[in-house]
Design an enzyme around this catalytic site. Sequence first.
Site, PDB file in Angstrom:
ATOM      1  N   ASP A  45      -2.384  28.791  -4.929  1.00 13.69           N
ATOM      2  CA  ASP A  45      -2.986  28.373  -3.805  1.00 13.69           C
ATOM      3  C   ASP A  45      -2.769  29.272  -2.512  1.00 13.69           C
ATOM      4  OD1 ASP A  45      -3.234  26.073  -5.006  1.00 13.69           O
ATOM      5  OD2 ASP A  45      -2.130  24.587  -3.857  1.00 13.69           O
TER       6      ASP A  45
ATOM      7  N   GLU B 110      -2.380  32.554  -3.102  1.00 17.36           N
ATOM      8  CA  GLU B 110      -3.633  33.772  -3.168  1.00 17.36           C
ATOM      9  C   GLU B 110      -4.793  33.493  -2.697  1.00 17.36           C
ATOM     10  OE1 GLU B 110      -2.922  36.117  -7.267  1.00 17.36           O
ATOM     11  OE2 GLU B 110      -1.954  34.158  -7.711  1.00 17.36           O
ATOM     12  N   TYR B 111      -5.124  31.995  -3.005  1.00 12.29           N
ATOM     13  CA  TYR B 111      -6.815  31.487  -2.637  1.00 12.29           C
ATOM     14  C   TYR B 111      -6.523  31.572  -1.036  1.00 12.29           C
ATOM     15  CZ  TYR B 111     -10.861  28.562  -1.883  1.00 12.29           C
ATOM     16  OH  TYR B 111     -11.951  28.103  -1.687  1.00 12.29           O
ATOM     17  N   ASP B 112      -5.614  31.000  -0.464  1.00 10.78           N
ATOM     18  CA  ASP B 112      -5.460  30.947   0.871  1.00 10.78           C
ATOM     19  C   ASP B 112      -5.441  32.489   1.650  1.00 10.78           C
ATOM     20  OD1 ASP B 112      -5.093  28.417   0.650  1.00 10.78           O
ATOM     21  OD2 ASP B 112      -2.914  28.092   1.102  1.00 10.78           O
TER      22      ASP B 112
ATOM     23  N   SER C  22     -32.635   1.639 -10.296  1.00 11.47           N
ATOM     24  CA  SER C  22     -31.390   1.095 -10.655  1.00 11.47           C
ATOM     25  C   SER C  22     -31.067   0.873 -11.881  1.00 11.47           C
ATOM     26  CB  SER C  22     -31.369  -0.239  -9.757  1.00 11.47           C
ATOM     27  OG  SER C  22     -30.537  -0.803  -9.177  1.00 11.47           O
TER      28      SER C  22
ATOM     29  N   GLU D 172     -22.358   7.607 -21.328  1.00 11.79           N
ATOM     30  CA  GLU D 172     -21.812   8.149 -20.098  1.00 11.79           C
ATOM     31  C   GLU D 172     -20.894   7.208 -19.267  1.00 11.79           C
ATOM     32  OE1 GLU D 172     -25.001   9.686 -17.525  1.00 11.79           O
ATOM     33  OE2 GLU D 172     -25.434  10.904 -18.822  1.00 11.79           O
TER      34      GLU D 172
ATOM     35  N   LYS E  17     -19.900   4.963 -16.057  1.00 12.64           N
ATOM     36  CA  LYS E  17     -20.764   4.275 -15.039  1.00 12.64           C
ATOM     37  C   LYS E  17     -19.706   4.667 -13.932  1.00 12.64           C
ATOM     38  CE  LYS E  17     -23.622   0.649 -13.364  1.00 12.64           C
ATOM     39  NZ  LYS E  17     -23.291   0.803 -11.921  1.00 12.64           N
TER      40      LYS E  17
ATOM     41  N   ASP F 245     -18.098   4.300 -10.137  1.00  7.53           N
ATOM     42  CA  ASP F 245     -18.062   3.148  -9.252  1.00  7.53           C
ATOM     43  C   ASP F 245     -17.667   3.897  -7.940  1.00  7.53           C
ATOM     44  OD1 ASP F 245     -18.143   0.909  -8.040  1.00  7.53           O
ATOM     45  OD2 ASP F 245     -16.381   0.041  -8.630  1.00  7.53           O
TER      46      ASP F 245
ATOM     47  N   ARG G   6     -28.471   6.969  -1.301  1.00  9.00           N
ATOM     48  CA  ARG G   6     -29.443   6.169  -2.321  1.00  9.00           C
ATOM     49  C   ARG G   6     -30.820   5.462  -1.207  1.00  9.00           C
ATOM     50  NH1 ARG G   6     -30.763   1.456  -4.583  1.00  9.00           N
ATOM     51  NH2 ARG G   6     -31.756   1.569  -6.484  1.00  9.00           N
TER      52      ARG G   6
ATOM     53  N   GLU H   1     -22.643  10.728  -7.977  1.00 11.33           N
ATOM     54  CA  GLU H   1     -21.772   9.794  -7.372  1.00 11.33           C
ATOM     55  C   GLU H   1     -20.560  10.478  -6.692  1.00 11.33           C
ATOM     56  OE1 GLU H   1     -23.178   6.731  -8.601  1.00 11.33           O
ATOM     57  OE2 GLU H   1     -22.100   5.375  -8.050  1.00 11.33           O
TER      58      GLU H   1
ATOM     59  N   TYR I  69     -25.512  13.141 -12.986  1.00 10.50           N
ATOM     60  CA  TYR I  69     -26.055  12.390 -14.234  1.00 10.50           C
ATOM     61  C   TYR I  69     -27.356  12.175 -14.354  1.00 10.50           C
ATOM     62  CZ  TYR I  69     -25.240   8.365 -11.184  1.00 10.50           C
ATOM     63  OH  TYR I  69     -25.158   7.635  -9.984  1.00 10.50           O
TER      64      TYR I  69
ATOM     65  N   LYS J 240     -28.115   5.526 -22.570  1.00 10.63           N
ATOM     66  CA  LYS J 240     -29.499   6.330 -22.188  1.00 10.63           C
ATOM     67  C   LYS J 240     -30.326   6.800 -23.433  1.00 10.63           C
ATOM     68  CE  LYS J 240     -27.763   7.964 -17.669  1.00 10.63           C
ATOM     69  NZ  LYS J 240     -27.618   8.964 -16.857  1.00 10.63           N
TER      70      LYS J 240
ATOM     71  N   LYS K  46     -21.355  -3.497 -18.494  1.00  7.11           N
ATOM     72  CA  LYS K  46     -20.383  -3.390 -17.393  1.00  7.11           C
ATOM     73  C   LYS K  46     -19.024  -3.946 -17.731  1.00  7.11           C
ATOM     74  CE  LYS K  46     -21.786  -4.366 -13.185  1.00  7.11           C
ATOM     75  NZ  LYS K  46     -21.447  -3.810 -11.689  1.00  7.11           N
TER      76      LYS K  46
ATOM     77  N   CYS L 115      19.684 -11.878   3.868  1.00 10.27           N
ATOM     78  CA  CYS L 115      19.471 -11.656   2.355  1.00 10.27           C
ATOM     79  C   CYS L 115      19.264 -12.919   1.751  1.00 10.27           C
ATOM     80  CB  CYS L 115      20.727 -10.976   1.913  1.00 10.27           C
ATOM     81  SG  CYS L 115      20.504 -10.710   0.043  1.00 10.27           S
TER      82      CYS L 115
ATOM     83  N   CYS M 175      22.266 -13.686  -0.904  1.00  8.91           N
ATOM     84  CA  CYS M 175      23.566 -13.678  -0.573  1.00  8.91           C
ATOM     85  C   CYS M 175      23.917 -14.298   0.981  1.00  8.91           C
ATOM     86  CB  CYS M 175      24.504 -12.506  -0.687  1.00  8.91           C
ATOM     87  SG  CYS M 175      24.089 -11.078   0.447  1.00  8.91           S
TER      88      CYS M 175
ATOM     89  N   CYS N  24      20.278  -5.079   2.146  1.00  8.27           N
ATOM     90  CA  CYS N  24      21.407  -6.076   2.169  1.00  8.27           C
ATOM     91  C   CYS N  24      22.403  -4.991   1.913  1.00  8.27           C
ATOM     92  CB  CYS N  24      21.380  -7.145   1.279  1.00  8.27           C
ATOM     93  SG  CYS N  24      22.832  -8.030   0.710  1.00  8.27           S
TER      94      CYS N  24
ATOM     95  N   CYS O 247      26.873  -9.447  -3.783  1.00  2.00           N
ATOM     96  CA  CYS O 247      25.428  -9.963  -3.687  1.00  2.00           C
ATOM     97  C   CYS O 247      24.541  -9.946  -5.153  1.00  2.00           C
ATOM     98  CB  CYS O 247      24.293  -9.072  -3.069  1.00  2.00           C
ATOM     99  SG  CYS O 247      22.861  -9.473  -2.822  1.00  2.00           S
TER     100      CYS O 247
HETATM  101  S1  IVH Z   1     -28.509   6.928 -14.321  1.00  2.97           S
HETATM  102  C1  IVH Z   1     -32.597   5.786 -13.214  1.00  2.97           C
HETATM  103  N1  IVH Z   1     -25.874   7.316 -14.902  1.00  2.97           N
HETATM  104  O1  IVH Z   1     -25.358   2.874 -11.189  1.00  2.97           O
HETATM  105  C2  IVH Z   1     -31.526   5.516 -13.764  1.00  2.97           C
HETATM  106  N2  IVH Z   1     -26.434   5.911 -12.962  1.00  2.97           N
HETATM  107  O2  IVH Z   1     -26.074   0.107 -10.954  1.00  2.97           O
HETATM  108  C3  IVH Z   1     -30.585   6.387 -12.746  1.00  2.97           C
HETATM  109  N3  IVH Z   1     -24.566   4.956 -11.644  1.00  2.97           N
HETATM  110  O3  IVH Z   1     -28.301   3.337  -9.296  1.00  2.97           O
HETATM  111  C4  IVH Z   1     -28.994   6.274 -13.043  1.00  2.97           C
HETATM  112  N4  IVH Z   1     -22.966   5.994 -13.102  1.00  2.97           N
HETATM  113  O4  IVH Z   1     -26.134   4.833  -8.858  1.00  2.97           O
HETATM  114  C5  IVH Z   1     -26.747   6.639 -14.024  1.00  2.97           C
HETATM  115  N5  IVH Z   1     -23.686   7.699 -15.470  1.00  2.97           N
HETATM  116  C6  IVH Z   1     -24.722   7.059 -14.743  1.00  2.97           C
HETATM  117  C7  IVH Z   1     -24.211   6.391 -13.619  1.00  2.97           C
HETATM  118  C8  IVH Z   1     -25.038   5.876 -12.872  1.00  2.97           C
HETATM  119  C9  IVH Z   1     -23.102   5.525 -11.907  1.00  2.97           C
HETATM  120  C10 IVH Z   1     -24.773   4.279 -10.775  1.00  2.97           C
HETATM  121  C11 IVH Z   1     -26.317   4.771 -10.207  1.00  2.97           C
HETATM  122  C12 IVH Z   1     -27.235   3.808 -10.444  1.00  2.97           C
HETATM  123  C13 IVH Z   1     -26.328   2.531 -10.360  1.00  2.97           C
HETATM  124  C14 IVH Z   1     -27.108   1.322 -10.991  1.00  2.97           C
END
Ligand code: IVH
Length: 679
Positions: free
Chosen positions: A33, A35-37, A81, A116, A118, A120, A139, A173, A221, A285, A309, A403, A406, A419, A425
């Site tokens: 860190d 050296e970077y700084d 979505s 892949e 998903k 959050d 989005r 994301e 992604y 996918k 999910k 307490c 006790c 306590c 105790c």
């Molecule tokens: S693909 C056209 N891949 O989850 C499809 N989405 O609930 C494009 N998300 O709208 C999405 N991880 O915002 C894709 N590995 C992943 C994802 C992902 C999270 C989100 C994305 C999507 C939402 C759907």
Amino acid sequence: METQELKEMKELIRKLREYNYYYYTLDAPLVSDREYDELYDKLVLLEKKTGIILPDSPAQRVGGDVLKGFADHKHITPLLSLDKVKCKEDLTSWEARVKKLIQHPMEEEEVEYVVELKFDGLTINLTYDKGNLVQAATRGNGEVGEVILEQVKTIKSIPLTIDFKGKFEVQGEALMRLSVLEEYNKTADEPLKNARNAAAGAVRNLDPKVTAKRNLSAFFYNLGYYEGISFSTHMETIEFLKDNRIPVSPYIKKCSNMEEVIEYLTYLERSRDNLDFLIDGVVIKVNQLELRDRLGSTGKFPRWAIAYKFEALEVTTVLKQVIWNVGRTGKVTPIALFESVDIGGVTVQRATLNNWEDILRKNVAIGSRVWLRRSNDVIPEIMGRVEDNPGEHEVPIEKPSECPACGSTLVEKGPNLYCENSLSCRPQLVSRIVHFTSRDAMNIEGFSKKTAGLLFDALDLRDISDLYALEYEKLYGLEGFKEKKTQNLLDAIENSKKPALSAFIYALGIDHVGKNTARTLADRFKSLDGIMNASCEELREIQDIGDVVAQSIINFFKDKRIRQSIQNLLDKGIRPQNLESPADDAEGDLALAGKKIVLTGKLEDFTRNEAAELIEKAGGTVVSSVSRAVDYVVVGEDAGSKAQKAAQLIEEGKAPTLKIINESEFKQLLKPNLEKKYR
Ligand code: IVH
């Protein structure tokens, strides 16, 4: 003509970019860190001097001026979505639908899938053009989002410039890593309750400096619009992103059929608790882009992808009651009880609230709806209230003044309540005994919380040294104590009298001194006296020991009652094994300090007595029967049931530190002592 300064700036930026990529994206830092700084500071100086900030300067990432509002941005390709399923059977129907739709009478199509995570977090869509990050948007409704370019620039793993010069959009994301959230919350005035909200709140903040402070990450992604390049599979698009150093998920797998998909998905579901970011499932996918085109979308969802999910690991529930738990050090900790909820398949109804200050900070009350999070093996934690302001039905949590065990008056130290009646105790003493006797401490087998409670209640055990005065007659006949158990416990107590110094220090239960710190202290000071008399400065000089730990050690050994307790232990014959100056009855380097060893079978180079003598000289104890408390079983020729029992314990996972060794390994262990003998 390019000035010398400009040249130098470009070179600094090139280096910093490289280091940044290794640090944030590959998680494999190239330089310290510091050296970077140093390079960073040099660049900032030059930028000030020349008044020029190049477009890919890391100075762009600290967050500029507060913005007036969010401008709209129309995505070139709308963000769709995902349709979702919740069980594996539904996945099979999805596969059948995909296969049916792409059926072509003339050819047999092999559909490939990519699995892949998903993520959050908050969906973001970046636009690169001519090698530069030119736009970033949320989005929004999928067609139009909000511009968040300045905020996104503060995410250090997102490249500001890339090699590819064509124009494209990429969806991903923004996330806050759980470790980052935890670190942030340690010092934040207002703790963040949940990593998703923390990331979303940071990106959708008009002050990019706030975003920068949250130290976000991102994974990408999905390529939307692109020009100047073509791909035939999703995996190729991922490779393209990687080549351009755009961060992609570390977990991504191409599968040739649904069995493989389900296998990997099951693996990811199991690994979930080990991830440092939130996911809420996986996405499956279709890999071949030509098949994707044929499948098309329903308008809302693509037909070529589906979300599977997982169950939520963060849920909300209503706080019902707070009870106060007294720990080993007398710290009184609030435990929250709530309506039982299911978090990721586990039903929970209690969680920790850390301390009184935490309750104030999180502003929770009885009746509040709260965010609850469960991570791997940890008791669930209440992160904070769901609604910002308390409702009318909520009742404040009361701060106890006495307490709960006790009745002694509680004392406030920093954020915690204590306590101070450490001598009588009950819960304090019981957990101190349990800790003292535990495996990594004095290693006295057969000491449960129940036994400790029994000794407190029936035999008036008040000081830990009383353990070493327990008598057969008194113990025998207590609930569960028949002949064998009584004798085993007394033997185990007797056998614990020569602990390794580090084990003894750990056993004392000094606040903030775990196994590792205890070992560090033993290594540095070599003797109990040395540790007890160490000054605060000496302690602080040790790496890994900060002010809090040093002060805690000093306070512990300053306490007269504690010093008396330690003296009582020494009076009863406990001899922590010093590291340099050998104990009275031992000579040599104490290679086996505190170790329990079983000898079985015939050894070639020593008689049984010689071996036993060497072990004792090295600070170890020879014991006759194999149990989980034993450290080594030395197996000679014609060894019998003891070796078998040891192997069985190890196989059943019941003796995590037990090792079976042969004669030459045994000699290796004794080496320091043997060498001394023949020197
Ligand atoms: S693909 C056209 N891949 O989850 C499809 N989405 O609930 C494009 N998300 O709208 C999405 N991880 O915002 C894709 N590995 C992943 C994802 C992902 C999270 C989100 C994305 C999507 C939402 C759907």
